[in-house]
Design a protein around this motif. Sequence first.
Motif, PDB file in Angstrom:
ATOM      1  N   UNK A 199       0.715  -1.389  -0.131  1.00  0.00           N
ATOM      2  CA  UNK A 199       0.060  -0.124  -0.093  1.00  0.00           C
ATOM      3  C   UNK A 199       0.597   1.295   0.022  1.00  0.00           C
ATOM      4  N   UNK A 200       1.972   1.172   0.671  1.00  0.00           N
ATOM      5  CA  UNK A 200       2.961   2.306   0.729  1.00  0.00           C
ATOM      6  C   UNK A 200       3.638   2.430  -0.614  1.00  0.00           C
ATOM      7  N   UNK A 201       3.884   1.315  -1.352  1.00  0.00           N
ATOM      8  CA  UNK A 201       4.605   1.359  -2.725  1.00  0.00           C
ATOM      9  C   UNK A 201       3.692   1.861  -3.649  1.00  0.00           C
ATOM     10  N   UNK A 202       2.329   1.323  -3.692  1.00  0.00           N
ATOM     11  CA  UNK A 202       1.177   1.544  -4.541  1.00  0.00           C
ATOM     12  C   UNK A 202       0.056   2.237  -3.926  1.00  0.00           C
ATOM     13  N   UNK A 203       0.200   3.545  -3.363  1.00  0.00           N
ATOM     14  CA  UNK A 203      -0.823   4.156  -2.603  1.00  0.00           C
ATOM     15  C   UNK A 203      -2.107   4.256  -3.489  1.00  0.00           C
ATOM     16  N   UNK A 204      -2.241   4.085  -4.560  1.00  0.00           N
ATOM     17  CA  UNK A 204      -3.532   4.388  -5.339  1.00  0.00           C
ATOM     18  C   UNK A 204      -4.253   2.919  -5.510  1.00  0.00           C
ATOM     19  N   UNK A 205      -3.349   1.703  -5.218  1.00  0.00           N
ATOM     20  CA  UNK A 205      -4.166   0.427  -5.462  1.00  0.00           C
ATOM     21  C   UNK A 205      -5.088   0.083  -4.076  1.00  0.00           C
ATOM     22  N   UNK A 206      -6.256  -0.664  -4.521  1.00  0.00           N
ATOM     23  CA  UNK A 206      -7.236  -0.847  -3.545  1.00  0.00           C
ATOM     24  C   UNK A 206      -6.706  -1.914  -2.649  1.00  0.00           C
ATOM     25  N   UNK A 207      -7.082  -1.863  -1.570  1.00  0.00           N
ATOM     26  CA  UNK A 207      -6.687  -3.134  -0.357  1.00  0.00           C
ATOM     27  C   UNK A 207      -7.066  -4.518  -0.975  1.00  0.00           C
ATOM     28  N   UNK A 208      -8.176  -4.554  -1.772  1.00  0.00           N
ATOM     29  CA  UNK A 208      -8.849  -5.473  -2.310  1.00  0.00           C
ATOM     30  C   UNK A 208      -7.853  -6.245  -3.182  1.00  0.00           C
ATOM     31  N   UNK A 209      -7.377  -5.578  -4.114  1.00  0.00           N
ATOM     32  CA  UNK A 209      -6.500  -5.748  -5.149  1.00  0.00           C
ATOM     33  C   UNK A 209      -5.263  -6.424  -4.822  1.00  0.00           C
ATOM     34  N   UNK A 210      -4.707  -5.726  -3.733  1.00  0.00           N
ATOM     35  CA  UNK A 210      -3.473  -6.186  -2.883  1.00  0.00           C
ATOM     36  C   UNK A 210      -3.495  -7.557  -2.388  1.00  0.00           C
ATOM     37  N   UNK A 211      -4.683  -7.339  -1.491  1.00  0.00           N
ATOM     38  CA  UNK A 211      -5.094  -8.758  -0.741  1.00  0.00           C
ATOM     39  C   UNK A 211      -5.350  -9.986  -1.812  1.00  0.00           C
ATOM     40  N   UNK A 266      -9.316 -14.020  -4.375  1.00  0.00           N
ATOM     41  CA  UNK A 266     -10.253 -12.863  -3.950  1.00  0.00           C
ATOM     42  C   UNK A 266     -11.396 -12.975  -3.389  1.00  0.00           C
ATOM     43  N   UNK A 267     -12.199 -14.233  -3.881  1.00  0.00           N
ATOM     44  CA  UNK A 267     -13.265 -14.608  -3.174  1.00  0.00           C
ATOM     45  C   UNK A 267     -13.136 -14.831  -1.935  1.00  0.00           C
ATOM     46  N   UNK A 268     -11.872 -15.564  -1.387  1.00  0.00           N
ATOM     47  CA  UNK A 268     -11.707 -15.723  -0.074  1.00  0.00           C
ATOM     48  C   UNK A 268     -11.723 -14.178   0.973  1.00  0.00           C
ATOM     49  N   UNK A 269     -10.833 -13.428   0.180  1.00  0.00           N
ATOM     50  CA  UNK A 269     -10.524 -12.103   0.825  1.00  0.00           C
ATOM     51  C   UNK A 269     -12.093 -11.275   0.756  1.00  0.00           C
ATOM     52  N   UNK A 270     -12.668 -11.423  -0.018  1.00  0.00           N
ATOM     53  CA  UNK A 270     -14.032 -10.688  -0.074  1.00  0.00           C
ATOM     54  C   UNK A 270     -15.085 -11.529   0.931  1.00  0.00           C
ATOM     55  N   UNK A 271     -15.000 -12.696   1.180  1.00  0.00           N
ATOM     56  CA  UNK A 271     -15.713 -13.535   2.098  1.00  0.00           C
ATOM     57  C   UNK A 271     -15.191 -13.010   3.686  1.00  0.00           C
ATOM     58  N   UNK A 272     -14.023 -12.489   3.896  1.00  0.00           N
ATOM     59  CA  UNK A 272     -13.413 -12.394   5.316  1.00  0.00           C
ATOM     60  C   UNK A 272     -13.526 -10.899   5.535  1.00  0.00           C
ATOM     61  N   UNK A 273     -13.468 -10.090   4.640  1.00  0.00           N
ATOM     62  CA  UNK A 273     -13.476  -8.565   5.076  1.00  0.00           C
ATOM     63  C   UNK A 273     -14.615  -7.819   4.116  1.00  0.00           C
ATOM     64  N   UNK A 274     -15.258  -7.197   4.978  1.00  0.00           N
ATOM     65  CA  UNK A 274     -16.412  -6.435   4.178  1.00  0.00           C
ATOM     66  C   UNK A 274     -16.235  -5.542   3.454  1.00  0.00           C
ATOM     67  N   UNK A 275     -17.153  -5.089   2.627  1.00  0.00           N
ATOM     68  CA  UNK A 275     -16.499  -4.220   1.349  1.00  0.00           C
ATOM     69  C   UNK A 275     -16.141  -2.730   2.144  1.00  0.00           C
ATOM     70  N   UNK A 276     -17.162  -2.382   3.130  1.00  0.00           N
ATOM     71  CA  UNK A 276     -16.621  -1.075   3.819  1.00  0.00           C
ATOM     72  C   UNK A 276     -15.263  -0.941   4.577  1.00  0.00           C
ATOM     73  N   UNK A 277     -14.882  -2.227   5.106  1.00  0.00           N
ATOM     74  CA  UNK A 277     -13.600  -2.265   5.842  1.00  0.00           C
ATOM     75  C   UNK A 277     -12.371  -2.320   4.651  1.00  0.00           C
ATOM     76  N   UNK A 278     -12.866  -3.101   3.475  1.00  0.00           N
ATOM     77  CA  UNK A 278     -11.870  -3.149   2.508  1.00  0.00           C
ATOM     78  C   UNK A 278     -11.340  -1.979   2.013  1.00  0.00           C
ATOM     79  N   UNK A 279     -12.421  -1.171   1.909  1.00  0.00           N
ATOM     80  CA  UNK A 279     -11.906   0.346   1.312  1.00  0.00           C
ATOM     81  C   UNK A 279     -10.843   1.290   2.103  1.00  0.00           C
TER      82      UNK A 279
END
Length: 315
Positions: free
Chosen positions: A194-206, A212-225
Amino acid sequence: RYTPRDFLGLVEKHKIAWHEKTLGQLFCDGSARQIVAMLLAECAKAQVDVRLAVKISAVRKSDGFVVDTTAGQFDASQLVLATGGLSIPKMGATGFAHDVARQFGLKVVKPKAGLVPLHAEAHELAFHASLAGVSVPAIARAGPMEFAENILFTHRGLSGPAILQASSYLEPGDALHLNLAPDTDVAAVLKTRKHERPKAEIKTILGEIIPQRLAAALVPEKIMQHMTVPEMQSLNDRLHQWTVVPNGTEGYAKAEVTVGGIDTHELSSRTMEAKSVHGLYAIGEAVDVTGWLGGYNFQWAWASGYVAGEALSAR
């Protein structure tokens, strides 16, 4: 007669093409039916009398053994129990060997399904169903045993090599411990990228670390942002210390092996003959010996059958 070490030479003698997969596992390039055909050809060469579709109604002991069947009565001085365990009944598996062993007074360790997919608890089914088909490299721990291979989410729970391996060591009510991101500090990776790519979304990095389906199931969208550092650490801890208590297994229908069987203490380790019943032998999955994935159970079947065959031929 062929020793276990000669088996690959036998495969090549019959011109069966094969290849090696991960962990040293060997597979036919074509169909496993080629192995069956090879064994039947070798049986014919040795003048083995193969009887199919014959049902056994009783086994009795006199001077030797008497086996009553739908094809008549067979008498023999020695009898080998080589009918396997309870796994995959649609292929004809039964507890016949265990029943005969008990009949002759041999102890049988309580059988259970092994190398088998696990069921999730009712309140977790929706979560698992949402991830059905997702495969993750992981470490599965059951008691003192750890297995580092993939796990697979299913509509009913968990499967995949690491889960199958661990299942053989679980008893009802036991917890299964999973590390879904082995050798990865997820929080540290998230912060660094996130420090190296500040514009990248957390869900993309995760999604670069876990599916990605596991990431989405574990982290709510509002927290992901707007994931905070403590939330990153919490996710890291959850992935590394995932604990589930399975609600049973898929049972013998899907089990690759049967754990339990004729107690090894009842048998000679040199000949597989019952210590208390002269002339009675037990081999393979009928015995309380269970291997891991990767051909170990086949190896046990070949090896125990070989030593029993050597003992019979020496008589």
